[in-house]
Design a protein around this motif. Structure first.
Motif, PDB file in Angstrom:
ATOM      1  N   UNK A  63     -17.250 -39.354 -28.514  1.00  0.00           N
ATOM      2  CA  UNK A  63     -15.636 -39.125 -28.863  1.00  0.00           C
ATOM      3  C   UNK A  63     -14.628 -38.750 -27.712  1.00  0.00           C
ATOM      4  N   UNK A  64     -14.703 -38.086 -26.517  1.00  0.00           N
ATOM      5  CA  UNK A  64     -13.646 -38.464 -25.870  1.00  0.00           C
ATOM      6  C   UNK A  64     -14.779 -37.844 -24.319  1.00  0.00           C
ATOM      7  N   UNK A 204     -22.468 -46.662 -35.326  1.00  0.00           N
ATOM      8  CA  UNK A 204     -21.733 -45.561 -36.148  1.00  0.00           C
ATOM      9  C   UNK A 204     -20.348 -46.733 -35.873  1.00  0.00           C
ATOM     10  N   UNK A 205     -19.308 -47.564 -36.642  1.00  0.00           N
ATOM     11  CA  UNK A 205     -18.635 -48.061 -37.014  1.00  0.00           C
ATOM     12  C   UNK A 205     -17.008 -46.384 -36.894  1.00  0.00           C
ATOM     13  N   UNK A 206     -17.348 -45.293 -38.190  1.00  0.00           N
ATOM     14  CA  UNK A 206     -16.954 -44.377 -38.064  1.00  0.00           C
ATOM     15  C   UNK A 206     -15.962 -43.747 -36.577  1.00  0.00           C
ATOM     16  N   UNK A 211     -13.563 -42.322 -31.206  1.00  0.00           N
ATOM     17  CA  UNK A 211     -13.566 -42.418 -30.014  1.00  0.00           C
ATOM     18  C   UNK A 211     -12.729 -43.492 -29.305  1.00  0.00           C
ATOM     19  N   UNK A 212     -12.420 -44.306 -29.914  1.00  0.00           N
ATOM     20  CA  UNK A 212     -11.114 -45.502 -29.339  1.00  0.00           C
ATOM     21  C   UNK A 212      -9.718 -44.177 -29.731  1.00  0.00           C
ATOM     22  N   UNK A 217      -5.487 -40.211 -26.539  1.00  0.00           N
ATOM     23  CA  UNK A 217      -4.691 -38.722 -26.906  1.00  0.00           C
ATOM     24  C   UNK A 217      -4.625 -37.928 -25.362  1.00  0.00           C
ATOM     25  N   UNK A 218      -3.185 -37.617 -24.967  1.00  0.00           N
ATOM     26  CA  UNK A 218      -2.987 -36.769 -24.117  1.00  0.00           C
ATOM     27  C   UNK A 218      -2.436 -35.390 -23.882  1.00  0.00           C
TER      28      UNK A 218
END
Length: 218
Positions: A63-64, A204-206, A211-212, A217-218
């Motif tokens: 995810x990150x 998994x598209x969702x 992830x993108x 985010x910062x």
């Protein structure tokens, strides 16, 4: 702002500046424990159509992934194990999203540097984690830092936040261990290469979209 975005924004803000005591993790843990499958847009087991039965494949959904931390989902088919492994100089938050999992934990004996790779360790206990109790397992550099995950007879997924992330350039590589002898709660742990695969899954598209989105985010 979604709970996931709140978590990632908070982690980007305070990691790795905070120290690694449980008391300083409250702001992250309070957000982390609230995350549900619906927040990740998961409506069925991620491994439902994956090969199962050999107990050797766990599936990884990032995810990150940045220089401060890693946030990812580990999906287990039934009766699957991540062998005993370490998290050198790292803190990890773990939460079961669905299903249940058994976690055996160990600590090195007389490990001052937290980067020990072989020797005697003490078994510190087994925890059963499931999606109903909303419990967050906290792994610290010098407490329950070595562990083994084993899923039961049903599909299971675990959300992990690891900081700082694994990085061999900073002596934070993941090492797997086997026990060569046992004397009560004391075991000898020796590095080895298990017949095991943590397989990255981009089907998994969702989760790919999350992830993108979260990585921006910062």
């Amino acid at each position: 702002m979604t709970i996931l975005k709140q978590l990632v924004t908070k982690a980007n803000l305070i990691l790795p500046s905070i120290d690694k005591k449980v008391s300083t993790l409250d702001s992250l843990v309070s957000l982390f424990k609230e995350i549900k499958c619906k927040d990740l847009k998961i409506d069925k087991p991620l491994t439902l159509n994956k090969p199962i039965g050999n107990g050797k494949n766990v599936f990884y959904y990032p995810l990150v992934e940045n220089e401060k931390f890693t946030l990812a989902v580990f999906a287990f088919p039934p009766n699957t194990c991540i062998p005993t492994h370490d998290h050198p100089q790292m803190t990890v938050l773990s939460k079961v999203l669905y299903g249940s999992i058994s976690c055996d934990s160990f600590d090195w004996i007389d490990n001052i540097s937290n980067v020990k790779k072989q020797g005697k360790a003490i078994y510190t206990g087994t925890n059963i984690l499931n999606s109903n109790d909303e419990k967050v397992k906290i792994t610290l550099p010098n407490e329950n830092n070595i562990h083994r995950f084993q899923s039961g007879n049903e599909h299971c997924a675990v959300l992990d936040l690891l900081y700082p992330p694994y990085d061999s350039n900073f002596y934070r590589s993941c090492t797997y261990y086997r026990s060569t002898s046992i004397n009560g709660s004391i075991v000898d742990l020796v590095p080895y290469y298990p017949d095991f695969n943590c397989e990255g899954d981009s089907s998994n598209k969702e989760l790919n979209d999350l992830h993108i989105e979260l990585s921006k985010l910062k």
